[in-house]
Design a protein around this motif. Structure first.
Motif, mmCIF file in Angstrom:
data_model
loop_
_atom_site.group_PDB
_atom_site.id
_atom_site.type_symbol
_atom_site.label_atom_id
_atom_site.label_comp_id
_atom_site.label_asym_id
_atom_site.label_seq_id
_atom_site.Cartn_x
_atom_site.Cartn_y
_atom_site.Cartn_z
ATOM 1 N N ALA B 38 -3.203 -5.320 -0.523
ATOM 2 C CA ALA B 38 -2.433 -5.412 -1.768
ATOM 3 C C ALA B 38 -2.468 -4.097 -2.539
ATOM 4 C CB ALA B 38 -2.987 -6.546 -2.628
ATOM 5 N N HIS B 39 -3.190 -3.101 -2.007
ATOM 6 C CA HIS B 39 -3.309 -1.832 -2.713
ATOM 7 C C HIS B 39 -1.946 -1.193 -2.963
ATOM 8 C CE1 HIS B 39 -5.861 1.347 -4.224
ATOM 9 N NE2 HIS B 39 -5.127 2.240 -3.608
ATOM 10 N N GLY B 40 -1.038 -1.312 -1.976
ATOM 11 C CA GLY B 40 0.320 -0.791 -2.139
ATOM 12 C C GLY B 40 1.039 -1.470 -3.298
ATOM 13 N N GLY B 41 0.698 -2.723 -3.530
ATOM 14 C CA GLY B 41 1.291 -3.453 -4.645
ATOM 15 C C GLY B 41 0.928 -2.833 -5.980
ATOM 16 N N PHE B 42 -0.310 -2.353 -6.113
ATOM 17 C CA PHE B 42 -0.745 -1.739 -7.378
ATOM 18 C C PHE B 42 0.110 -0.511 -7.682
ATOM 19 C CE2 PHE B 42 -5.291 -3.126 -6.009
ATOM 20 C CZ PHE B 42 -4.933 -4.453 -6.158
ATOM 21 N N LEU B 43 0.414 0.218 -6.624
ATOM 22 C CA LEU B 43 1.230 1.440 -6.741
ATOM 23 C C LEU B 43 2.632 1.088 -7.237
ATOM 24 C CD1 LEU B 43 1.394 3.547 -3.462
ATOM 25 C CD2 LEU B 43 3.459 2.767 -4.533
ATOM 26 N N VAL B 44 3.189 -0.007 -6.683
ATOM 27 C CA VAL B 44 4.528 -0.439 -7.086
ATOM 28 C C VAL B 44 4.506 -0.916 -8.537
ATOM 29 C CG1 VAL B 44 6.340 -2.132 -6.637
ATOM 30 C CG2 VAL B 44 5.140 -1.035 -4.724
ATOM 31 N N ILE B 45 3.465 -1.661 -8.903
ATOM 32 C CA ILE B 45 3.337 -2.132 -10.289
ATOM 33 C C ILE B 45 3.319 -0.931 -11.231
ATOM 34 C CG2 ILE B 45 1.777 -3.248 -11.936
ATOM 35 C CD1 ILE B 45 0.906 -5.107 -9.610
ATOM 36 N N GLY B 46 2.525 0.071 -10.906
ATOM 37 C CA GLY B 46 2.458 1.282 -11.730
ATOM 38 C C GLY B 46 3.819 1.945 -11.844
ATOM 39 N N GLY B 47 4.510 2.056 -10.744
ATOM 40 C CA GLY B 47 5.826 2.687 -10.731
ATOM 41 C C GLY B 47 6.812 1.948 -11.631
ATOM 42 N N SER B 101 -5.515 -10.578 0.927
ATOM 43 C CA SER B 101 -4.883 -9.363 0.408
ATOM 44 C C SER B 101 -3.491 -9.179 1.012
ATOM 45 C CB SER B 101 -5.769 -8.143 0.681
ATOM 46 O OG SER B 101 -5.629 -7.690 2.005
ATOM 47 N N MET B 102 -3.313 -9.590 2.268
ATOM 48 C CA MET B 102 -1.968 -9.537 2.855
ATOM 49 C C MET B 102 -1.048 -10.464 2.077
ATOM 50 S SD MET B 102 -2.876 -9.654 6.878
ATOM 51 C CE MET B 102 -3.376 -8.176 7.746
ATOM 52 N N GLY B 103 -1.551 -11.640 1.735
ATOM 53 C CA GLY B 103 -0.771 -12.578 0.943
ATOM 54 C C GLY B 103 -0.404 -11.992 -0.406
ATOM 55 N N VAL B 107 3.174 -11.313 -2.248
ATOM 56 C CA VAL B 107 3.464 -11.898 -3.562
ATOM 57 C C VAL B 107 3.949 -10.817 -4.531
ATOM 58 C CG1 VAL B 107 2.415 -12.945 -5.612
ATOM 59 C CG2 VAL B 107 1.888 -13.849 -3.331
ATOM 60 N N ILE B 108 3.213 -9.716 -4.616
ATOM 61 C CA ILE B 108 3.559 -8.659 -5.578
ATOM 62 C C ILE B 108 4.936 -8.075 -5.246
ATOM 63 C CG2 ILE B 108 2.934 -6.366 -6.440
ATOM 64 C CD1 ILE B 108 -0.028 -7.182 -5.961
ATOM 65 N N GLU B 109 5.155 -7.783 -3.968
ATOM 66 C CA GLU B 109 6.436 -7.207 -3.564
ATOM 67 C C GLU B 109 7.598 -8.112 -3.978
ATOM 68 O OE1 GLU B 109 6.570 -5.846 0.538
ATOM 69 O OE2 GLU B 109 8.636 -6.575 0.666
ATOM 70 N N ASN B 110 7.415 -9.409 -3.750
ATOM 71 C CA ASN B 110 8.520 -10.331 -4.021
ATOM 72 C C ASN B 110 8.707 -10.608 -5.505
ATOM 73 O OD1 ASN B 110 9.902 -11.322 -1.450
ATOM 74 N ND2 ASN B 110 7.735 -11.221 -0.909
ATOM 75 N N TYR B 217 11.381 1.330 -5.349
ATOM 76 C CA TYR B 217 11.907 0.061 -4.826
ATOM 77 C C TYR B 217 10.710 -0.823 -4.473
ATOM 78 C CZ TYR B 217 11.005 2.713 -0.549
ATOM 79 O OH TYR B 217 10.404 3.471 0.409
ATOM 80 N N PRO B 218 10.930 -2.134 -4.381
ATOM 81 C CA PRO B 218 9.772 -3.047 -4.234
ATOM 82 C C PRO B 218 8.932 -2.785 -2.990
ATOM 83 C CG PRO B 218 11.709 -4.275 -4.898
ATOM 84 C CD PRO B 218 12.176 -2.880 -4.598
ATOM 85 N N GLN B 219 9.533 -2.194 -1.956
ATOM 86 C CA GLN B 219 8.770 -1.969 -0.713
ATOM 87 C C GLN B 219 8.109 -0.596 -0.674
ATOM 88 O OE1 GLN B 219 12.008 -3.081 -0.667
ATOM 89 N NE2 GLN B 219 11.511 -5.235 -0.312
ATOM 90 N N LEU B 220 8.142 0.113 -1.807
ATOM 91 C CA LEU B 220 7.548 1.458 -1.831
ATOM 92 C C LEU B 220 6.065 1.415 -1.435
ATOM 93 C CD1 LEU B 220 7.924 4.485 -2.591
ATOM 94 C CD2 LEU B 220 7.181 3.888 -4.891
ATOM 95 N N GLY B 221 5.443 0.276 -1.735
ATOM 96 C CA GLY B 221 4.020 0.117 -1.428
ATOM 97 C C GLY B 221 3.707 0.272 0.052
ATOM 98 N N ALA B 222 4.721 0.114 0.895
ATOM 99 C CA ALA B 222 4.483 0.226 2.335
ATOM 100 C C ALA B 222 3.959 1.609 2.709
ATOM 101 C CB ALA B 222 5.774 -0.068 3.098
#
Lengths: 255, 293
Positions: B38-47, B101-103, B107-110, B217-222
């Protein structure tokens, strides 16, 4: 039984403590008292539940039933609170922080005291108890010898300024001559006013050091008394002190 | 010569952004011993927080950046409380944390696909991107220099925190042995919250710079997968390793793009991962501590 402490006050009391790991019962109703200023030992063979007892007091494992009381107040169920309440443990196998320096390990021991000014004084106190640690102050704890690591683990527990110091097998894996050194320092620590509860497989050393002792066998206290009496006890000699034929075999010795 | 210098600067700049992400990820790994996807999700949230504030309240990057860091840090703490702590309290099996964390990553991306929509967004031009000339040798953009400097500042601050403060010491101790750190009177749950906050905030810095570099974009966390690779190359759980691994990766990507073909970038990156795993699975700075009995 009720008057073990006589004139002295009861500092730490374990009351009817039960602990299990799943279906395995590790402690089934352990009760003991430690009086102010005393050294009390709990001896027992491998698997008797000695480390479980220490971990249960520290709330590292769940106390299923029973309680632990420090001068009238029950110890809480969270480890960091137990340390703040005044009990610290030098764990089995020493568990020093290998990648941290000796000094950093000692500072970790004082973590619960925050910015207390007494920390610097206590550092000097620990160094006076174990001068070897001062010589190695900037060395990584992982590079110390086994005996030095044990000194560090004890010093680290002392840095919390505990009212009761718990020691889990301080002699484990050490050469006899180093064990002697460490036990001599433990007496000195006690003389400076620290109450000590230790669990040991090395029954002779533990009984020689302590004022009173308890014998733990498969999760229960089966015998207790002044250490001198326990040392002289024939059953205990046979079971724990390498006397008689049953050295190391304890299963039936005391039942 | 000019191209080489230019690509080296670009590589260091990209690598330093990876480092911000990899260090947070590695920090969490060193304490809880699982890969937090879910670490990539934190990055997207920040963005997105940065984007949202810039769009609504104007172009004060300091305000937007500060709130973005705090927001992503808090989101990371909440993720840990909601998804990981209940598992931690029941079991020691880190595989469950990995799956959770995968879940959480999905969740965050969506959440962002629903709330912000799936389209690509460009951050308002608050970070200068003008070209800068190096005495006629090479040209790079102000943005690249700025991201490099910011990364150095934030990583330096993290290093100071870890070396000079009481909680920093506790984190280093916990990275070696969390249980024993608890015996020292450290509130382990609070320590873990602090670690997640720091990891989330650093990811947000990375997220802001990546949003400027590639759009948001939401998938930037990838892109965190690159930070994972960097952390593995450097040695999982080692913070210097994460930084060095990230710089190596950034340089490799940019040099490949500059001298071979930019389509080969990812091929080189993942080849390096495979080679690391084959030759030295513990990575450059990986630790294998032998225990004294």
């Amino acid at each position: 039984m009720t008057e073990v402490c006589g004139e002295k006050t009861v500092l730490l009391e374990v009351r009817d403590l039960h602990v299990s790991y799943g279906a395995i019962k590790a402690l089934t109703g352990v009760s003991l008292k430690v009086c102010e200023g005393e050294i009390v030992c709990v001896i027992g063979s491998n698997g008797a539940g000695k480390s479980t007892l220490m971990n249960a007091i520290m709330a590292m494992v769940r106390r299923e039933k029973g309680e632990v009381i420090l001068s009238g107040k029950p110890l809480e169920a969270k480890s960091f609170r137990v340390v703040q309440q005044g009990v610290s443990l030098s764990p089995e196998g020493r568990k020093v922080f290998a990648p941290l320096s000796v000094l950093e390990n000692l500072r970790m021991g004082a973590f619960s005291r925050g910015a207390d000014k007494g920390v610097e004084e206590d550092l000097e106190w620990v160094f006076s108890l174990f001068p070897r640690l001062k010589e190695r102050i900037d060395q990584y704890a992982g590079t110390l010898s086994g005996g030095e690591q044990q000194m560090l683990a004890i010093g680290r527990a002392l840095m919390a300024r505990p009212r009761v110091l718990l020691l889990d097998e301080p002699s484990l894996g050490l050469a006899p001559i180093i064990i002697k050194d460490i036990f001599r320092e433990l007496r000195r620590i006690n003389n400076e006013g620290v109450t000590i509860l230790l669990v040991e497989q090395n029954a002779r050393q533990a009984l020689l050091l302590s004022h009173r002792g308890y014998v733990l066998q498969t999760g229960q206290i089966v015998q207790e008394g002044p250490s001198a009496d326990l040392l002289a006890n024939a059953d205990i000699k046979a079971a724990y002190l390498g006397g008689g034929h049953g050295a190391g075999k304890t299963t039936k010795a005391l039942s | 010569m000019g191209t080489l210098l230019q690509q080296i600067i670009n590589g260091l700049s990209l690598g330093s952004v990876y480092a911000l992400i990899a260090v947070g990820y590695s920090l969490v790994y060193s304490i809880l011993l699982f890969s937090n996807f879910a670490h990539g999700g934190f990055l997207v949230i920040g963005g997105y927080i940065c984007y949202g504030i810039l769009k609504t309240f104007g172009t004060n990057i300091w305000l937007a950046g500060g709130l973005s860091l705090a927001g992503a840090g808090i989101a990371a703490v909440l993720t840990e409380r909601l998804a990981y702590r209940p598992i931690r309290e029941r079991t020691n099996v880190t595989l469950y944390l990995l799956i959770a964390s995968m879940g959480m990553s999905i969740v965050i991306e969506n959440i962002f696909v629903i709330v912000a929509g799936g389209r690509f967004r460009a951050l308002p031009p608050v970070i200068p991107t003008a070209p800068i000339n190096f005495f006629g040798f090479a040209t790079t953009s102000a943005f690249d220099l700025l991201s490099l400097v910011s990364a150095v500042v934030f990583l330096g601050a993290l290093q100071l925190f870890l070396l000079k403060t009481r909680w920093g010491l506790a984190i280093r101790a916990a990275a070696y042995d969390l249980r024993t750190a608890g015996l020292m009177g450290v509130n382990v749950n609070r320590l873990i919250s602090i670690v997640f906050f720091v990891a989330g905030a650093l990811a947000a810095v990375g997220g802001i710079f990546l949003s400027v570099r590639y759009t948001l974009y939401p998938q930037l966390g990838a892109i965190t997968i690159k930070a994972f690779v960097a952390a593995v190359i450097g040695g999982l759980g080692s913070l210097p390793g994460a930084v060095v691994g990230s710089l190596i990766l950034g340089l490799a990507e940019m040099l490949t793009a500059g001298f071979i073909s930019s389509q080969m970038r990812d091929l080189v990156v993942f080849s390096m991962l495979v080679i690391t795993l084959l030759v030295k699975p513990t990575g450059l700075f990986g630790k294998s501590v032998s225990e004294k009995v």
